[in-house]
Design a protein around this motif. Structure first.
Motif, PDB file in Angstrom:
ATOM      1  N   VAL A   1       0.831  -1.202   0.000  1.00  0.00           N
ATOM      2  CA  VAL A   1       0.000   0.000   0.000  1.00  0.00           C
ATOM      3  C   VAL A   1       0.865   1.252   0.000  1.00  0.00           C
ATOM      4  O   VAL A   1       1.888   1.322   0.688  1.00  0.00           O
ATOM      5  N   TYR A   2       0.440   2.235  -0.777  1.00  0.00           N
ATOM      6  CA  TYR A   2       1.085   3.548  -0.840  1.00  0.00           C
ATOM      7  C   TYR A   2       0.087   4.621  -0.413  1.00  0.00           C
ATOM      8  O   TYR A   2      -1.128   4.419  -0.486  1.00  0.00           O
ATOM      9  N   TYR A   3       0.616   5.770   0.007  1.00  0.00           N
ATOM     10  CA  TYR A   3      -0.215   6.906   0.417  1.00  0.00           C
ATOM     11  C   TYR A   3       0.181   8.140  -0.373  1.00  0.00           C
ATOM     12  O   TYR A   3       1.350   8.536  -0.368  1.00  0.00           O
ATOM     13  N   LEU A   4      -0.775   8.739  -1.065  1.00  0.00           N
ATOM     14  CA  LEU A   4      -0.538   9.995  -1.772  1.00  0.00           C
ATOM     15  C   LEU A   4      -0.728  11.128  -0.772  1.00  0.00           C
ATOM     16  O   LEU A   4      -1.843  11.497  -0.425  1.00  0.00           O
TER      17      LEU A   4
ATOM     18  N   LEU B   1       2.142  15.629  -2.251  1.00  0.00           N
ATOM     19  CA  LEU B   1       1.615  15.070  -3.502  1.00  0.00           C
ATOM     20  C   LEU B   1       2.574  14.051  -4.105  1.00  0.00           C
ATOM     21  O   LEU B   1       2.720  13.957  -5.321  1.00  0.00           O
ATOM     22  N   THR B   2       3.220  13.308  -3.236  1.00  0.00           N
ATOM     23  CA  THR B   2       4.054  12.186  -3.668  1.00  0.00           C
ATOM     24  C   THR B   2       3.492  10.901  -3.061  1.00  0.00           C
ATOM     25  O   THR B   2       2.930  10.914  -1.959  1.00  0.00           O
ATOM     26  N   TRP B   3       3.655   9.799  -3.791  1.00  0.00           N
ATOM     27  CA  TRP B   3       3.217   8.501  -3.308  1.00  0.00           C
ATOM     28  C   TRP B   3       4.276   7.945  -2.364  1.00  0.00           C
ATOM     29  O   TRP B   3       5.405   7.707  -2.773  1.00  0.00           O
ATOM     30  N   GLN B   4       3.910   7.741  -1.112  1.00  0.00           N
ATOM     31  CA  GLN B   4       4.843   7.234  -0.105  1.00  0.00           C
ATOM     32  C   GLN B   4       4.535   5.769   0.192  1.00  0.00           C
ATOM     33  O   GLN B   4       3.391   5.415   0.497  1.00  0.00           O
ATOM     34  N   PRO B   5       5.528   4.872   0.099  1.00  0.00           N
ATOM     35  CA  PRO B   5       5.293   3.460   0.421  1.00  0.00           C
ATOM     36  C   PRO B   5       5.102   3.282   1.915  1.00  0.00           C
ATOM     37  O   PRO B   5       5.847   3.846   2.722  1.00  0.00           O
ATOM     38  N   LEU B   6       4.104   2.511   2.290  1.00  0.00           N
ATOM     39  CA  LEU B   6       3.842   2.276   3.700  1.00  0.00           C
ATOM     40  C   LEU B   6       4.479   0.991   4.219  1.00  0.00           C
ATOM     41  O   LEU B   6       4.412   0.697   5.405  1.00  0.00           O
ATOM     42  N   GLY B   7       5.066   0.219   3.316  1.00  0.00           N
ATOM     43  CA  GLY B   7       5.739  -0.996   3.752  1.00  0.00           C
ATOM     44  C   GLY B   7       4.791  -2.034   4.315  1.00  0.00           C
ATOM     45  O   GLY B   7       5.146  -2.788   5.215  1.00  0.00           O
ATOM     46  N   ALA B   8       3.588  -2.086   3.779  1.00  0.00           N
ATOM     47  CA  ALA B   8       2.571  -2.991   4.303  1.00  0.00           C
ATOM     48  C   ALA B   8       1.628  -3.403   3.195  1.00  0.00           C
ATOM     49  O   ALA B   8       1.328  -2.620   2.288  1.00  0.00           O
TER      50      ALA B   8
ATOM     51  N   MET C   1      -3.099  15.415 -11.024  1.00  0.00           N
ATOM     52  CA  MET C   1      -2.586  16.343 -12.022  1.00  0.00           C
ATOM     53  C   MET C   1      -1.376  17.105 -11.478  1.00  0.00           C
ATOM     54  O   MET C   1      -0.326  17.194 -12.134  1.00  0.00           O
ATOM     55  N   LYS C   2      -1.500  17.653 -10.272  1.00  0.00           N
ATOM     56  CA  LYS C   2      -0.398  18.412  -9.684  1.00  0.00           C
ATOM     57  C   LYS C   2       0.793  17.499  -9.364  1.00  0.00           C
ATOM     58  O   LYS C   2       1.946  17.897  -9.535  1.00  0.00           O
ATOM     59  N   SER C   3       0.511  16.268  -8.930  1.00  0.00           N
ATOM     60  CA  SER C   3       1.580  15.325  -8.636  1.00  0.00           C
ATOM     61  C   SER C   3       2.425  15.050  -9.875  1.00  0.00           C
ATOM     62  O   SER C   3       3.657  15.000  -9.812  1.00  0.00           O
ATOM     63  N   LYS C   4       1.758  14.866 -11.015  1.00  0.00           N
ATOM     64  CA  LYS C   4       2.468  14.631 -12.268  1.00  0.00           C
ATOM     65  C   LYS C   4       3.273  15.859 -12.684  1.00  0.00           C
ATOM     66  O   LYS C   4       4.397  15.739 -13.181  1.00  0.00           O
ATOM     67  N   GLU C   5       2.711  17.042 -12.456  1.00  0.00           N
ATOM     68  CA  GLU C   5       3.431  18.279 -12.776  1.00  0.00           C
ATOM     69  C   GLU C   5       4.717  18.376 -11.951  1.00  0.00           C
ATOM     70  O   GLU C   5       5.786  18.697 -12.481  1.00  0.00           O
ATOM     71  N   PHE C   6       4.604  18.106 -10.657  1.00  0.00           N
ATOM     72  CA  PHE C   6       5.776  18.177  -9.783  1.00  0.00           C
ATOM     73  C   PHE C   6       6.837  17.158 -10.194  1.00  0.00           C
ATOM     74  O   PHE C   6       8.027  17.453 -10.183  1.00  0.00           O
TER      75      PHE C   6
ATOM     76  N   GLU D   1      12.087  15.966 -12.930  1.00  0.00           N
ATOM     77  CA  GLU D   1      12.836  15.311 -14.008  1.00  0.00           C
ATOM     78  C   GLU D   1      13.594  16.344 -14.839  1.00  0.00           C
ATOM     79  O   GLU D   1      14.735  16.121 -15.238  1.00  0.00           O
ATOM     80  N   VAL D   2      12.946  17.465 -15.092  1.00  0.00           N
ATOM     81  CA  VAL D   2      13.595  18.538 -15.855  1.00  0.00           C
ATOM     82  C   VAL D   2      14.812  19.063 -15.107  1.00  0.00           C
ATOM     83  O   VAL D   2      15.872  19.302 -15.685  1.00  0.00           O
TER      84      VAL D   2
END
Length: 259
Positions: free
Chosen positions: A155-158, A163-170, A241-246, A251-252
């Motif tokens: 499971v991950y948490y946005l 606005l980043t997906w954080q792994p919960l390790g579970a 949308m904002k997560s993808k922008e960030f 990357e840039v």
């Protein structure tokens, strides 16, 4: 917020691993998905009955539960399938966390329909992740199916404040135990204003709070933010949308020549 959930020593969790949606558009029959000999629900019910946090199991409509179970292609042998088949959803901490099931009046969304058009186009499609829960401040929980990292079925948490997906390790079962038993005030440090509990009890499960300044803006103090209710659907689309922008901006920056 940033650290993964501590490993939970729950015997038997591996026996209830997720089956996932059908991966080749070959939908399994409902009869095959309903496990009559060894369902996961008794274990999940045991966790609920001994929960440290306030947990409300929403009433289930049997016909709807069967429809959602079939569309989700989850077996009741798995913890997620058992939640779909036996609940209209689960509310934790007076509704701060909304765990999706087969849908109910207080949480009029279900696992299958909620993901359609977001993580998959048609039932049975491959998907990057599966949305399984969200909270009152615009955070979203999802099971990883390869789109979020290499740890499949974790499971991950946005996070609404990054606005980043954080792994919960579970996995999903451990995620349920985390919701039921952990100190959520620590997990949500900085994301709960002082009087939050007065605003959550009657919160519509299709709504979430939006803040200004945005929680992800540098230096934001939630105590000084203004709040308004918005549709959870709109919040998800905006956050993605904002997560993808960030992510694209990062990357840039990485590819930019060093001065």
């Amino acid at each position: 917020m940033k650290s993964p959930i501590k490993s939970l020593l729950i015997l038997g969790l591996s026996l209830f691993s997720l089956t996932g949606f059908a991966q080749e558009n070959k939908l399994i029959s409902l009869d095959a998905l309903i496990n009559k000999t060894d369902p996961a629900w008794p274990l999940v019910k045991k966790w609920i009955d001994s929960a440290k946090n306030k947990v409300e199991v929403l009433p289930v409509d049997s016909a709807k539960a069967k429809e959602v179970l079939y569309n989700a292609q989850m077996t009741t042998y798995a913890t997620l399938g058992s939640v779909i088949y036996n609940t209209g959803g689960i509310l934790v901490d007076n509704g701060w966390i909304r765990i999706l099931g087969s849908g109910s009046e207080k949480l009029n969304r279900n696992v299958a329909e909620w993901n359609k058009g977001k993580t998959l186009e048609e039932y049975g499609d491959n998907m990057p992740y599966l949305l399984i829960a969200d909270d009152a401040v615009g955070g979203f929980f999802a099971i990883n199916y390869g789109g979020l990292g290499k740890d499949i079925k974790n499971v991950y948490y946005l996070e609404p404040n990054s606005l980043t997906w954080q792994p919960l390790g579970a996995g999903y079962g451990e995620f349920l135990v985390f919701c039921f038993d952990s100190d959520l005030s620590k997990f949500y440090k900085g994301l709960r204003w002082n009087s939050w509990s007065q605003f959550i009890g009657n919160l519509d499960g299709s709504k979430t709070y939006s803040f200004r300044p945005y929680l992800w803006q540098e230096g934001t103090d939630i105590e000084k933010c203004t709040r308004k209710l918005v549709n959870t659907e709109d919040m998800y689309k905006f956050n993605i949308m904002k997560s993808k922008e960030f992510k694209n901006e990062e990357e840039v920056k990485k590819q930019a020549p060093k001065q």
